[in-house]
Structure formats: structure tokens, C-alpha cells
Enzyme design. Structure first.
Site, PDB file in Angstrom:
ATOM      1  N   CYS A 274      42.383  35.418  27.011  1.00  0.00           N
ATOM      2  CA  CYS A 274      42.257  34.321  27.368  1.00  0.00           C
ATOM      3  C   CYS A 274      42.819  34.182  29.524  1.00  0.00           C
ATOM      4  O   CYS A 274      42.438  33.138  29.621  1.00  0.00           O
ATOM      5  CB  CYS A 274      44.234  34.718  27.035  1.00  0.00           C
ATOM      6  SG  CYS A 274      44.605  34.476  24.992  1.00  0.00           S
TER       7      CYS A 274
HETATM    8  C1  UGA Z   1      47.142  37.446  27.746  1.00  0.00           C
HETATM    9  C2  UGA Z   1      49.479  37.014  28.258  1.00  0.00           C
HETATM   10  O1  UGA Z   1      49.586  38.665  28.150  1.00  0.00           O
HETATM   11  C3  UGA Z   1      49.647  36.177  27.016  1.00  0.00           C
HETATM   12  O2  UGA Z   1      51.017  36.552  27.284  1.00  0.00           O
HETATM   13  C4  UGA Z   1      49.499  35.482  26.507  1.00  0.00           C
HETATM   14  O3  UGA Z   1      50.069  34.489  25.231  1.00  0.00           O
HETATM   15  C5  UGA Z   1      47.795  35.568  25.945  1.00  0.00           C
HETATM   16  O4  UGA Z   1      47.453  36.233  27.233  1.00  0.00           O
HETATM   17  C6  UGA Z   1      47.721  34.165  25.810  1.00  0.00           C
HETATM   18  O5  UGA Z   1      47.353  33.155  26.616  1.00  0.00           O
HETATM   19  O6  UGA Z   1      47.050  34.264  24.604  1.00  0.00           O
HETATM   20  P1  UGA Z   1      45.927  39.026  26.526  1.00  0.00           P
HETATM   21  O7  UGA Z   1      45.326  38.734  26.877  1.00  0.00           O
HETATM   22  O8  UGA Z   1      46.511  39.333  24.759  1.00  0.00           O
HETATM   23  O9  UGA Z   1      47.657  38.314  26.155  1.00  0.00           O
HETATM   24  O10 UGA Z   1      46.571  40.640  26.938  1.00  0.00           O
HETATM   25  P2  UGA Z   1      46.669  41.115  28.468  1.00  0.00           P
HETATM   26  O11 UGA Z   1      47.733  42.550  27.911  1.00  0.00           O
HETATM   27  O12 UGA Z   1      48.110  40.111  28.549  1.00  0.00           O
HETATM   28  O13 UGA Z   1      46.222  42.145  28.845  1.00  0.00           O
HETATM   29  C7  UGA Z   1      44.715  40.967  29.531  1.00  0.00           C
HETATM   30  C8  UGA Z   1      43.986  42.116  30.135  1.00  0.00           C
HETATM   31  O14 UGA Z   1      44.524  42.337  31.420  1.00  0.00           O
HETATM   32  C9  UGA Z   1      43.252  42.827  29.767  1.00  0.00           C
HETATM   33  O15 UGA Z   1      42.462  43.400  30.202  1.00  0.00           O
HETATM   34  C10 UGA Z   1      44.106  43.778  30.379  1.00  0.00           C
HETATM   35  O16 UGA Z   1      43.501  45.334  30.086  1.00  0.00           O
HETATM   36  C11 UGA Z   1      44.662  43.351  31.767  1.00  0.00           C
HETATM   37  N1  UGA Z   1      45.058  44.031  32.779  1.00  0.00           N
HETATM   38  C12 UGA Z   1      46.403  44.040  31.793  1.00  0.00           C
HETATM   39  C13 UGA Z   1      45.737  44.989  34.024  1.00  0.00           C
HETATM   40  O17 UGA Z   1      44.187  44.715  33.730  1.00  0.00           O
HETATM   41  N2  UGA Z   1      46.542  45.227  34.038  1.00  0.00           N
HETATM   42  C14 UGA Z   1      47.834  44.987  33.340  1.00  0.00           C
HETATM   43  O18 UGA Z   1      49.141  45.457  34.485  1.00  0.00           O
HETATM   44  C15 UGA Z   1      47.311  44.464  32.531  1.00  0.00           C
END
Ligand code: UGA
Length: 444
Positions: A274
Site C-alpha cells: 500500500c
Molecule cells: C496501510 C495502512 O495502515 C492502512 O490504513 C491501509 O488501509 C492500507 O495500508 C492499505 O492502503 O490497504 P498496511 O500496509 O497493511 O496498512 O500496514 P501498516 O501497518 O500501515 O504498515 C506499513 C509499513 O509501515 C510496514 O512496513 C511497517 O513496518 C511500516 N511502519 C509502520 C513503520 O516503519 N513505522 C511505523 O511507525 C508504522
């Protein structure tokens, strides 16, 4: 008895999790895919990907005959009242999104609608750039059905905000519902469905027009990606500042209600299907509008540099990496998923291989997918401890709970040299004071 019958086109994370959510609440759901192998699996209760709570709920839904998967669009459309489109919108080489699956879904829905006498609501859940629902989806459905939007069928855009790894939870407990509507009747119908679904727990519902809803999705993901790149840029300053620690900086910032503590975890950057795709698509869309959104270009460039920092740390400890044994803990783009799309492990492992290192990797669920990417170029371990055996250096790439439970002794007893690089800030540096230890955002 629920009022509406629902169909969902697409059986990826969004489509299947939404379908399971409806089935949990007692709705009869039909999902539609073109992949016969996937359909067979779903119909016997086997999920096509790893996601907490998915397997047990899918099994229950199939056994209770609340959920089925079909290859036949007419069956999905004619027997239901509302159809969600949740097909993928992958990136093209210029960053813009590929609409072929959306267009195909719209044409199939249109074809099926030809035979339908009653009103039908179509809801775009896929992430699409502003203008797509009105300028692409609507005319395709009208062309193939011979019917008129706003008269014979309704059209909404309902962005999805669920996270992988928490998909079922997020489906049942969203922060908000955004309804972009072509006309009032379409919006009223979708709002009625959601009010029935969530009853007294209905979150705030925001009704808007179609392009605004489409943009809310991109703006939300781009903002979260910006928060992550922001804290990673601050992490770089911390690394160059003896004594500074980004985890405390983030905590101190997050206590300010205007900032908030979520999505301020410094690490190896964002991956997955995403954020990388959506930031690129917004940059490309903005360029098409004649505005180059440099802010997001920088968000991307911070994110690109972040994983390779651990290679630098490795070299500071070990010098030349040729022939060195490097243990990689974590392959998935985040915990609780086996998804490796844009996983940070990929550029890290590729660079280690270029440097001539021997890589052994372990992940609780992503090893089968990793094998399709790295083939026999790396070794795969069956546990964290066996991954550490004889390693000269260990890099934490994904913050799985089971890695958080490892003690310094577990590393010291198995490794050839006690060198640990914490790419996700899961350990307290104090616990590793007898090690050569480096971490993202830790001054040294
Ligand atoms: C993300 C959004 O959080 C959702 O709200 C959205 O619906 C989704 O994309 C989408 O568009 O379908 P997702 O990709 O499943 O969800 O996962 P996240 O938990 O957002 O993490 C994304 C990435 O960011 C991961 O690689 C995670 O490790 C990284 N991350 C997240 C960080 O490096 N630091 C943080 O503080 C949070």
C-alpha cells in the site's frame, strides 16, 4: 435477518477480509474471482494468504453457508443487492496505477446488470486516483449494462483503511467510514448497510462526493508514510548525535496530542502493497495535474535509503562482508503477515549478496514466499536460534513478537561473534552492552 445481500469482486486482503466481516455479522456474501484454484480453496475454508483470525472465520462462514466464492459474475451480481469492487490497482513503471482489473470488474458487473430488473448499488473499495470512479467505472458499467447511473443503479466510492495483520479486527472496528456518493440514493443505501452492520457501534460516517473520497484514501496513506519517513529522518540525526535515541524522541513528540504517538516507530522504512504504491501513485497523479509534490518525493527517498543503513552498520563492525555469515531475522514487510511485497528484507539481502556475504534468514511464516524470491541464493532456517548459529552478525528486519522474546544469551550462545543490529528498535540497548550493538536512531 439482514436486509442486504452482498457480493465482492476480488479476494485479496481487502476483498476477503470484507467478505469475512459480513459473514461474521450474518450476511450472505458471494465473492468473485477469476482464479479457479483460489475459489476452490476458499470454498473449502482455506484462506489464500496468512492473516490472523482469517482461517477460523473463513471455515465457520463456509460451513454456515454464509460465504461462497464463484467464478461467475452473473451469479454474484444477480443474487445480491450491493457489489463491492475490491480488485487490485498495481503500480505501473511510471508510478501511476494500472486500472485494467477495475475496468474488467466494471465491464463484468455491467454485463450482468443487463439482466437485472431491480436497483443495484456498486461500491468501489479499491484504491483509485481521484476521478476514476466517475470517469472510468461509471461509463464502463453504463456501456456494458445499457443502464443509467443514478437511475437504474447506484455508485459509491468507499475507501478501505484496514491494515494487513489486523485485517479482520480493522474491518469490525474501523475508526471511520467514508462514503463518496454519485447521488443521494447511492449514499443513503450504503450508509443504511453500514448502520445495519455496525448498529450501535457505528463509527463516524463521512459523506462526500466521489473524488473527495478517493483522495481521502491517498492523503491518509501518504500522511502516514510521511510520519514514518519524518521519524526516520530524525533517526538519522540521532545516529550522528552521541547519546541521542530516536525512541525517546518519538515518545516525547507523541505525548503531544496534536502529534500522536502512532506511526512514529523509526525503523527500516515502510513496505507492503500500500504505502509504496500509493505514495508513488499520488506523486504521479499530482504531476499529471501540473503540480510536482516534492514533499512526497522526499518521503520516498528517505524510505529508499533507510534499509541500506544496516549494511553500513554491518561494515562498521565487520569491515569487508565477503564470506561473513549474516543472520536475518524477519522477512515479511511487517509482523503477522507472510506478505513480502516491497519488504525491507529484499534490498537488504540483495545488497548483502552483492557484498559477498553468506545469508541465512528466518521468518515465522514468510519463508515459503522468500524462497520464490531468493531461491537458493540464501539459506533458510527453521527457527530464530538455528538462524543465529555461527553468524558473525544478526540483523533484525521484522519486529515479530518471538524475536522480542530473545535474550542476549540466545544470541551470544549461538553466534560466532556477538554483533546485533536492531533495525526495528525491539531491544533495549542496555541489555546488549556487552555486544557490538547498533540500532536505527541510536546515537554512537
Ligand atoms: C496501510 C495502512 O495502515 C492502512 O490504513 C491501509 O488501509 C492500507 O495500508 C492499505 O492502503 O490497504 P498496511 O500496509 O497493511 O496498512 O500496514 P501498516 O501497518 O500501515 O504498515 C506499513 C509499513 O509501515 C510496514 O512496513 C511497517 O513496518 C511500516 N511502519 C509502520 C513503520 O516503519 N513505522 C511505523 O511507525 C508504522
Amino acid at each position: 435477518m439482514t436486509q442486504y445481500r452482498v457480493s465482492i469482486v476480488g479476494t485479496g486482503y481487502v476483498g476477503l477480509s470484507t467478505a469475512i466481516g459480513f459473514a461474521i455479522k450474518g450476511y450472505i456474501v458471494t465473492t468473485l474471482t477469476h482464479d479457479s484454484e483460489k475459489a476452490t480453496k476458499i470454498n473449502i475454508g482455506i484462506p489464500p494468504f496468512h492473516e490472523p483470525q482469517l482461517q477460523e472465520n473463513l471455515k465457520k462462514a463456509v460451513n454456515k453457508k454464509l460465504l461462497k466464492c464463484t467464478l461467475n459474475a452473473a451469479e454474484a451480481i444477480l443474487n445480491t443487492d450491493i457489489t463491492f469492487i475490491a480488485t487490485g490497482t498495481p503500480s505501473q513503471s511510471d508510478g501511476s496505477i494500472d486500472l485494467q482489473y477495475i475496468e474488467k470488474s466494471a465491464s463484468e458487473i455491467g454485463e450482468a446488470l443487463k439482466k437485472k430488473k431491480s436497483y443495484h448499488l456498486i461500491v468501489v473499495k479499491s484504491t483509485v486516483v481521484p476521478g476514476t470512479t466517475e470517469k472510468t467505472v461509471k461509463p464502463v458499467i453504463e456501456k456494458y449494462s445499457g443502464k443509467q447511473c443514478g437511475v437504474d443503479f447506484g455508485l459509491c466510492m468507499n475507501p478501505e483503511f484496514l491494515r494487513q495483520g489486523a485485517a479482520i479486527h480493522d474491518t469490525l472496528h474501523p475508526d471511520r467510514i467514508v462514503i463518496g456518493e454519485y447521488d443521494k440514493k447511492s449514499g443513503d443505501t450504503l450508509e443504511a448497510l453500514f448502520r445495519e452492520f455496525y448498529s450501535e457501534n457505528t463509527p463516524p460516517v463521512l459523506r462526500t462526493n466521489l473524488p473527495t473520497a478517493e483522495l481521502i484514501k491517498y492523503a491518509s496513506n501518504a500522511f502516514l508514510a510521511t510520519k514514518i519517513s519524518f521519524i526516520n529522518a530524525i533517526a538519522t540525526i540521532c545516529e550522528k548525535t552521541p547519546g541521542a535515541d530516536v525512541t525517546m524522541v518519538a515518545r516525547g513528540m507523541g505525548l503531544d496530542k496534536r502529534i500522536g504517538s502512532l506511526f512514529l516507530n523509526a525503523g527500516l522504512g515502510y513496505g507492503g502493497s500500500c504505502f509504496p504504491k500509493d505514495v508513488k501513485a499520488l506523486v504521479a497523479h499530482s504531476k499529471n495535474l501540473g503540480y510536482s509534490i516534492k514533499l512526497l518525493e522526499e518521503v520516498e527517498s528517505v524510505n529508499k535509503a533507510q534499509p541500506l543503513k544496516v549494511i553500513q552498520f554491518c561494515k562498521e563492525f565487520l569491515g569487508n562482508l565477503k564470506g561473513k555469515n549474516i543472520a536475518i531475522l524477519g522477512l515479511a514487510f511487517k509482523p503477522d503477515t507472510d506478505d513480502m511485497r516491497e519488504a525491507r528484507a529484499i534490498p537488504i539481502i540483495n545488497q548483502l549478496l552483492i557484498e559477498g556475504a553468506n545469508v541465512t534468514a528466518y521468518d515465522p511464516v514468510a519463508v515459503p514466499i522468500a524462497k520464490t524470491i531468493f531461491k537458493n541464493k540464501i539459506q533458510y532456517a527453521t527457527s530464530a536460534i538455528s538462524c543465529l548459529k555461527n553468524a558473525d552478525c544478526c540483523i533484525i528486519v521484522t519486529e515479530w513478537d518471538e524475536f522480542k522474546k530473545l535474550k542476549p544469551e540466545d544470541f551470544a550462545e549461538s553466534m560466532r561473534q556477538s554483533i546485533v543490529i536492531d533495525g526495528r528498535r525491539i531491544y533495549s540497548p542496555k541489555d546488549f552492552k556487552d555486544f557490538k550493538f547498533a540500532a536505527i536512531g541510536l546515537g554512537h
